[in-house]
Write a protein that holds these residues in place. Structure first.
Motif, PDB file in Angstrom:
ATOM      1  N   LYS A 126      30.599  37.015  45.542  1.00 26.24           N
ATOM      2  CA  LYS A 126      30.086  36.535  44.569  1.00 26.24           C
ATOM      3  C   LYS A 126      29.095  37.617  43.878  1.00 26.24           C
ATOM      4  CE  LYS A 126      27.714  32.438  43.148  1.00 26.24           C
ATOM      5  NZ  LYS A 126      26.978  31.205  43.598  1.00 26.24           N
ATOM      6  N   LYS A 127      28.277  38.051  44.632  1.00 26.21           N
ATOM      7  CA  LYS A 127      27.411  39.078  44.302  1.00 26.21           C
ATOM      8  C   LYS A 127      27.953  40.280  43.333  1.00 26.21           C
ATOM      9  CE  LYS A 127      23.576  41.912  45.850  1.00 26.21           C
ATOM     10  NZ  LYS A 127      22.813  42.603  46.908  1.00 26.21           N
ATOM     11  N   VAL A 128      28.897  40.858  44.049  1.00 31.86           N
ATOM     12  CA  VAL A 128      29.726  41.906  43.498  1.00 31.86           C
ATOM     13  C   VAL A 128      30.265  41.541  42.081  1.00 31.86           C
ATOM     14  CG1 VAL A 128      31.493  43.475  43.668  1.00 31.86           C
ATOM     15  CG2 VAL A 128      29.839  43.270  45.706  1.00 31.86           C
ATOM     16  N   PHE A 129      31.262  40.492  42.116  1.00 30.44           N
ATOM     17  CA  PHE A 129      31.968  40.282  41.066  1.00 30.44           C
ATOM     18  C   PHE A 129      31.236  39.617  39.822  1.00 30.44           C
ATOM     19  CE2 PHE A 129      35.119  41.332  43.968  1.00 30.44           C
ATOM     20  CZ  PHE A 129      35.973  42.212  43.164  1.00 30.44           C
ATOM     21  N   LEU A 130      30.177  38.870  40.289  1.00 30.58           N
ATOM     22  CA  LEU A 130      29.356  38.161  39.182  1.00 30.58           C
ATOM     23  C   LEU A 130      28.187  38.898  38.507  1.00 30.58           C
ATOM     24  CD1 LEU A 130      29.833  34.239  40.153  1.00 30.58           C
ATOM     25  CD2 LEU A 130      31.221  35.691  38.748  1.00 30.58           C
ATOM     26  N   ASP A 131      27.914  40.177  39.129  1.00 30.32           N
ATOM     27  CA  ASP A 131      27.075  41.096  38.772  1.00 30.32           C
ATOM     28  C   ASP A 131      27.493  41.838  37.718  1.00 30.32           C
ATOM     29  OD1 ASP A 131      25.201  42.956  38.086  1.00 30.32           O
ATOM     30  OD2 ASP A 131      24.987  43.923  40.344  1.00 30.32           O
ATOM     31  N   PHE A 132      27.370  41.349  36.203  1.00 28.71           N
ATOM     32  CA  PHE A 132      27.887  41.925  35.004  1.00 28.71           C
ATOM     33  C   PHE A 132      27.310  42.903  34.744  1.00 28.71           C
ATOM     34  CE2 PHE A 132      28.181  37.415  34.731  1.00 28.71           C
ATOM     35  CZ  PHE A 132      29.679  37.016  35.063  1.00 28.71           C
ATOM     36  N   SER A 133      26.324  43.653  34.996  1.00 30.23           N
ATOM     37  CA  SER A 133      25.811  45.124  35.001  1.00 30.23           C
ATOM     38  C   SER A 133      26.519  45.963  35.696  1.00 30.23           C
ATOM     39  CB  SER A 133      24.276  44.895  35.346  1.00 30.23           C
ATOM     40  OG  SER A 133      23.986  45.086  36.952  1.00 30.23           O
TER      41      SER A 133
END
Length: 173
Positions: free
Chosen positions: A82-89
């Motif tokens: 979740k952290k990796v894929f929803l970090d849009f930066s």
């Protein structure tokens, strides 16, 4: 809100909502806009749909792969995904086998293919033991439960990208 303890049905509902929104945005594009590059270093809307379709097809195959029971918490990597894929930066490089072809793409064909890929994914997931480990994927050793979450987060990530593409294409009209 999806959590580590969400049921398969809750995850399918969340994926379907995300997919519906992505398909809805795509259907609003003019046929000629689906192949327009909206901004530097971007895929077209058609390429983005193709990428998500290819990824989902691969995950459907993975759900049907031979696997073995996990010797760890089957949801251990969910928060990391979740952290990796929803970090849009954070820009993520796609594995070559799911990089979309240049096109051109037809809007309705693209929509039909992505819908079919999610149906195949759902069918293969319904028959899968989500506590089993998958090996040999670009994501590393993950459980089928984590793979289900990956599909959700990956699709949510690309929904945001589709929104940006559509907004940019509307400004260019």
């Amino acid at each position: 809100m999806i959590t580590e303890t969400s049921t398969k049905d809750e995850l399918f509902t969340a994926i379907n909502q995300t997919l519906s929104e992505m398909v809805g945005l795509t259907s609003l594009l003019d046929e000629n806009k689906i192949n327009s590059i909206p901004y530097k270093d971007s895929w077209t809307a058609g390429q983005l749909i193709r990428h998500v379709t290819k990824s989902t097809n691969e995950m459907a195959k993975a759900m049907s792969m031979e696997s073995k029971p996990a010797k760890r918490d089957p949801g251990e990597k969910i928060l990391h995904l979740k952290k990796v894929f929803l970090d849009f930066s954070n820009k993520i490089k796609s594995p070559d086998f799911i990089v979309p072809e240049d096109g051109p793409y037809k809007k309705q064909t693209s929509i039909d293919e992505i819908n079919k890929s999610f149906e195949q994914f759902k069918d293969s997931t319904n028959n899968a033991n989500l506590n089993d480990i998958l090996e040999g994927l670009p994501l590393g050793e993950i459980t089928k439960l984590e793979a289900l979450h990956f599909v959700l987060y990956h699709t949510q990530r690309h929904l945001q990208q589709m929104k940006k593409i559509c907004d940019t294409l509307k400004i260019q009209e």
